[in-house]
Design a protein around this motif. Structure first.
Motif, PDB file in Angstrom:
ATOM      1  N   SER A 175       0.827  -1.206   0.000  1.00  0.00           N
ATOM      2  CA  SER A 175       0.000   0.000   0.000  1.00  0.00           C
ATOM      3  C   SER A 175       0.862   1.258   0.000  1.00  0.00           C
ATOM      4  O   SER A 175       0.547   2.250  -0.683  1.00  0.00           O
ATOM      5  CB  SER A 175      -0.929   0.004   1.219  1.00  0.00           C
ATOM      6  OG  SER A 175      -1.855  -1.056   1.152  1.00  0.00           O
ATOM      7  N   ALA A 176       1.960   1.210   0.737  1.00  0.00           N
ATOM      8  CA  ALA A 176       2.861   2.360   0.777  1.00  0.00           C
ATOM      9  C   ALA A 176       3.497   2.619  -0.582  1.00  0.00           C
ATOM     10  O   ALA A 176       3.657   3.775  -1.005  1.00  0.00           O
ATOM     11  CB  ALA A 176       3.934   2.147   1.840  1.00  0.00           C
ATOM     12  N   GLN A 177       3.874   1.556  -1.286  1.00  0.00           N
ATOM     13  CA  GLN A 177       4.468   1.717  -2.614  1.00  0.00           C
ATOM     14  C   GLN A 177       3.440   2.245  -3.614  1.00  0.00           C
ATOM     15  O   GLN A 177       3.765   3.071  -4.479  1.00  0.00           O
ATOM     16  CB  GLN A 177       5.054   0.394  -3.090  1.00  0.00           C
ATOM     17  CG  GLN A 177       6.328  -0.003  -2.364  1.00  0.00           C
ATOM     18  CD  GLN A 177       6.770  -1.411  -2.702  1.00  0.00           C
ATOM     19  OE1 GLN A 177       5.947  -2.307  -2.921  1.00  0.00           O
ATOM     20  NE2 GLN A 177       8.076  -1.631  -2.738  1.00  0.00           N
ATOM     21  N   GLU A 178       2.212   1.774  -3.527  1.00  0.00           N
ATOM     22  CA  GLU A 178       1.165   2.297  -4.397  1.00  0.00           C
ATOM     23  C   GLU A 178       0.939   3.781  -4.131  1.00  0.00           C
ATOM     24  O   GLU A 178       0.799   4.574  -5.076  1.00  0.00           O
ATOM     25  CB  GLU A 178      -0.135   1.510  -4.205  1.00  0.00           C
ATOM     26  CG  GLU A 178      -0.073   0.090  -4.728  1.00  0.00           C
ATOM     27  CD  GLU A 178      -1.435  -0.591  -4.723  1.00  0.00           C
ATOM     28  OE1 GLU A 178      -2.451   0.076  -4.439  1.00  0.00           O
ATOM     29  OE2 GLU A 178      -1.495  -1.800  -5.028  1.00  0.00           O
ATOM     30  N   ASP A 179       0.895   4.153  -2.862  1.00  0.00           N
ATOM     31  CA  ASP A 179       0.699   5.556  -2.519  1.00  0.00           C
ATOM     32  C   ASP A 179       1.857   6.412  -3.022  1.00  0.00           C
ATOM     33  O   ASP A 179       1.653   7.523  -3.538  1.00  0.00           O
ATOM     34  CB  ASP A 179       0.561   5.723  -1.008  1.00  0.00           C
ATOM     35  CG  ASP A 179      -0.741   5.161  -0.463  1.00  0.00           C
ATOM     36  OD1 ASP A 179      -1.668   4.915  -1.265  1.00  0.00           O
ATOM     37  OD2 ASP A 179      -0.823   4.949   0.767  1.00  0.00           O
ATOM     38  N   LEU A 180       3.083   5.900  -2.876  1.00  0.00           N
ATOM     39  CA  LEU A 180       4.247   6.644  -3.328  1.00  0.00           C
ATOM     40  C   LEU A 180       4.210   6.839  -4.841  1.00  0.00           C
ATOM     41  O   LEU A 180       4.485   7.934  -5.350  1.00  0.00           O
ATOM     42  CB  LEU A 180       5.530   5.917  -2.919  1.00  0.00           C
ATOM     43  CG  LEU A 180       6.852   6.533  -3.406  1.00  0.00           C
ATOM     44  CD1 LEU A 180       7.001   7.973  -2.903  1.00  0.00           C
ATOM     45  CD2 LEU A 180       8.035   5.674  -2.968  1.00  0.00           C
ATOM     46  N   TYR A 182       1.619   6.907  -6.810  1.00  0.00           N
ATOM     47  CA  TYR A 182       0.584   7.891  -7.115  1.00  0.00           C
ATOM     48  C   TYR A 182       1.059   9.307  -6.761  1.00  0.00           C
ATOM     49  O   TYR A 182       0.874  10.251  -7.541  1.00  0.00           O
ATOM     50  CB  TYR A 182      -0.699   7.574  -6.353  1.00  0.00           C
ATOM     51  CG  TYR A 182      -1.760   8.623  -6.533  1.00  0.00           C
ATOM     52  CD1 TYR A 182      -2.542   8.659  -7.687  1.00  0.00           C
ATOM     53  CD2 TYR A 182      -1.955   9.611  -5.567  1.00  0.00           C
ATOM     54  CE1 TYR A 182      -3.500   9.645  -7.867  1.00  0.00           C
ATOM     55  CE2 TYR A 182      -2.910  10.599  -5.737  1.00  0.00           C
ATOM     56  CZ  TYR A 182      -3.687  10.619  -6.886  1.00  0.00           C
ATOM     57  OH  TYR A 182      -4.625  11.593  -7.071  1.00  0.00           O
ATOM     58  N   ASP A 183       1.681   9.459  -5.612  1.00  0.00           N
ATOM     59  CA  ASP A 183       2.126  10.781  -5.174  1.00  0.00           C
ATOM     60  C   ASP A 183       3.176  11.360  -6.123  1.00  0.00           C
ATOM     61  O   ASP A 183       3.196  12.575  -6.381  1.00  0.00           O
ATOM     62  CB  ASP A 183       2.691  10.704  -3.759  1.00  0.00           C
ATOM     63  CG  ASP A 183       1.611  10.458  -2.704  1.00  0.00           C
ATOM     64  OD1 ASP A 183       0.418  10.650  -3.021  1.00  0.00           O
ATOM     65  OD2 ASP A 183       1.977  10.062  -1.577  1.00  0.00           O
ATOM     66  N   ARG A 186       1.306  12.406  -9.361  1.00  0.00           N
ATOM     67  CA  ARG A 186       0.488  13.589  -9.098  1.00  0.00           C
ATOM     68  C   ARG A 186       1.357  14.842  -8.958  1.00  0.00           C
ATOM     69  O   ARG A 186       1.030  15.918  -9.493  1.00  0.00           O
ATOM     70  CB  ARG A 186      -0.331  13.395  -7.823  1.00  0.00           C
ATOM     71  CG  ARG A 186      -1.274  14.581  -7.519  1.00  0.00           C
ATOM     72  CD  ARG A 186      -2.009  14.386  -6.218  1.00  0.00           C
ATOM     73  NE  ARG A 186      -1.097  14.316  -5.077  1.00  0.00           N
ATOM     74  CZ  ARG A 186      -1.470  14.116  -3.820  1.00  0.00           C
ATOM     75  NH1 ARG A 186      -2.762  13.928  -3.537  1.00  0.00           N
ATOM     76  NH2 ARG A 186      -0.576  14.083  -2.844  1.00  0.00           N
ATOM     77  N   MET A 214      -3.595   0.239 -10.352  1.00  0.00           N
ATOM     78  CA  MET A 214      -2.839   1.470 -10.506  1.00  0.00           C
ATOM     79  C   MET A 214      -3.261   2.230 -11.760  1.00  0.00           C
ATOM     80  O   MET A 214      -3.240   3.468 -11.784  1.00  0.00           O
ATOM     81  CB  MET A 214      -1.338   1.174 -10.540  1.00  0.00           C
ATOM     82  CG  MET A 214      -0.769   0.706  -9.207  1.00  0.00           C
ATOM     83  SD  MET A 214      -1.144   1.813  -7.805  1.00  0.00           S
ATOM     84  CE  MET A 214      -0.440   3.369  -8.345  1.00  0.00           C
ATOM     85  N   ARG A 217      -6.246   4.132 -10.764  1.00  0.00           N
ATOM     86  CA  ARG A 217      -5.925   5.204  -9.819  1.00  0.00           C
ATOM     87  C   ARG A 217      -5.237   6.374 -10.516  1.00  0.00           C
ATOM     88  O   ARG A 217      -5.467   7.543 -10.183  1.00  0.00           O
ATOM     89  CB  ARG A 217      -5.041   4.646  -8.702  1.00  0.00           C
ATOM     90  CG  ARG A 217      -4.835   5.620  -7.555  1.00  0.00           C
ATOM     91  CD  ARG A 217      -4.147   4.943  -6.386  1.00  0.00           C
ATOM     92  NE  ARG A 217      -3.954   5.882  -5.287  1.00  0.00           N
ATOM     93  CZ  ARG A 217      -3.305   5.591  -4.166  1.00  0.00           C
ATOM     94  NH1 ARG A 217      -2.798   4.363  -3.980  1.00  0.00           N
ATOM     95  NH2 ARG A 217      -3.172   6.500  -3.223  1.00  0.00           N
TER      96      ARG A 217
END
Length: 384
Positions: A175-180, A182-183, A186, A214, A217
């Motif tokens: 989850s952290a890698q997916e968030d990173l 995306y961030d 963005r 992904m 997202r």
């Protein structure tokens, strides 16, 4: 006129080692080509030397004949991989030689130019910092400031070649890698604005659920394309992904020759294709693949994380096709990239600018290549 010798060099590049070659005829005419691939560049180097020996004595003006002869003679070794890379370099050098002998640029032999300004997108622009939004942002600003209106990058930390190659994850992301990921995307989008196109690379290193998740997202961030969401082995797998997303898709750097692209085009599984001129069969085959793609209204954006001859030859093909989109360009490279050729690449405001210099417009500079050798010995290890 007969081919008298073929010289091959392996030259150090920032990402790949470049396999460069020169064909010389019995009347002194020469043509230069590139057969770069990654990994395993010593294999390509030795394959190019082997194929060079096989064409000694042939008439270099018979470009399609030599291509077909090598393809048929070597088909038992497989229609992809190192032999096709070696064929690509030979095809490029033969086209360069013939165009120089006729006093015309290569794009004239490919049907003439639709354009002489070749729109580029930048890759390998993000290597000076870490894998975080802040470092991507300041580097993206530098690229856009130099006139580039398209950027490609891989935001997935565990698959990026620069930031680790852990295979224990089985192509999934935390989850952290997916968030990173995306961030990072963005942050780049917010920095460059809506008019700069962003290509998101996956290197076919995401599991299907992860790739789909992904893609959904990242879709609102307006991707130019989502690159290689699956590997090249099965068109049915790509079809499965295609049916479950609405993002633009681009594949092709691992597809070899028109036969490799055929199922992808026939089923209209992508929006763009990115044949690599040093892998797909050279400029002659890239032109044929582009013509096939035109019949399906699919645009061509050549893959090109290679050396200077690949950049030049790709630009000549791009000049000659109606369905050209963009060409990849290595924004950061070794300082000798422009000195291994007899005049520098003509990049201006995010475009490659072609002129009417015969052939590809350059020769190779032997002393510079020899000053920056790649590893040619076949020994244990991981070669770039």
């Amino acid at each position: 006129m007969k081919i008298e010798k073929v010289d091959v060099w392996l030259v150090e590049g920032i990402k790949y080692n470049w396999t460069l070659l020169r064909i010389t005829t019995d009347n002194g005419l020469t043509g230069v080509g590139e057969a770069t691939n990654w990994p395993g560049s010593p294999l390509v180097y030795h394959a190019a030397k082997h194929l060079g020996e096989r064409i000694i004595g042939l008439d270099p003006s018979r470009i399609d004949y030599i291509w077909s002869k090598l393809y048929r003679d070597l088909n038992w070794l497989g229609p992809t991989g190192v032999m096709m890379c070696a064929m690509s370099g030979i095809d490029m050098a033969l086209l360069d030689l013939k165009a120089k002998s006729l006093g015309v640029p290569c794009y004239e032999l490919l049907g003439g130019a639709f354009r002489k300004k070749i729109l580029l997108y930048a890759n390998y622009w993000f290597i000076k910092g870490g894998h975080n939004p802040e470092d991507y942002v300041w580097q993206a600003k530098e690229v856009v400031a130099q006139g580039f209106t398209g950027l490609k990058f891989d935001p997935f930390a565990h698959t990026n070649y620069l930031f680790g190659d852990d295979l224990s994850s089985n192509l999934t992301l935390t989850s952290a890698q997916e968030d990173l990921a995306y961030d990072i995307v963005r942050a780049v989008r917010e920095t460059v604005g809506p008019d700069v196109q962003l290509a998101i690379e996956t290197h076919a290193m995401l599991s299907m659920p992860t790739a789909l998740r992904m893609a959904e997202r990242l879709a609102p961030l307006n991707m130019m394309w989502y690159e290689e969401p699956v590997g090249p082995e099965s068109a049915n797998t790509l079809k499965y992904f295609r049916e479950r997303t609405n993002v633009p898709i681009c594949v092709g750097e691992r597809h070899y020759s028109r036969w490799g692209f055929r199922p992808v085009l026939e089923q209209q599984l992508v929006d763009y294709i990115m044949p690599d001129i040093t892998r797909c069969g050279g400029p002659s085959e890239l032109k044929r693949i582009a013509t096939m793609a035109e019949t399906y209204n699919i645009q061509v954006a050549p893959h090109n994380p290679n050396g200077p001859l690949s950049t030049l030859a790709s630009a000549h093909v791009c000049a000659s096709i109606p369905n050209f989109f963009r060409q990849e360009f290595m924004f950061t490279d070794v300082p000798w990239r422009d000195t291994v050729i007899s005049r520098p690449l003509n990049i201006k405001d995010g475009y490659y600018i072609l002129d009417d210099t015969p052939g590809l417009g350059v020769d190779l500079v032997d002393e510079v290549m020899e000053a920056h050798p790649g590893i040619t010995e076949m020994k244990p290890g991981f070669y770039v």
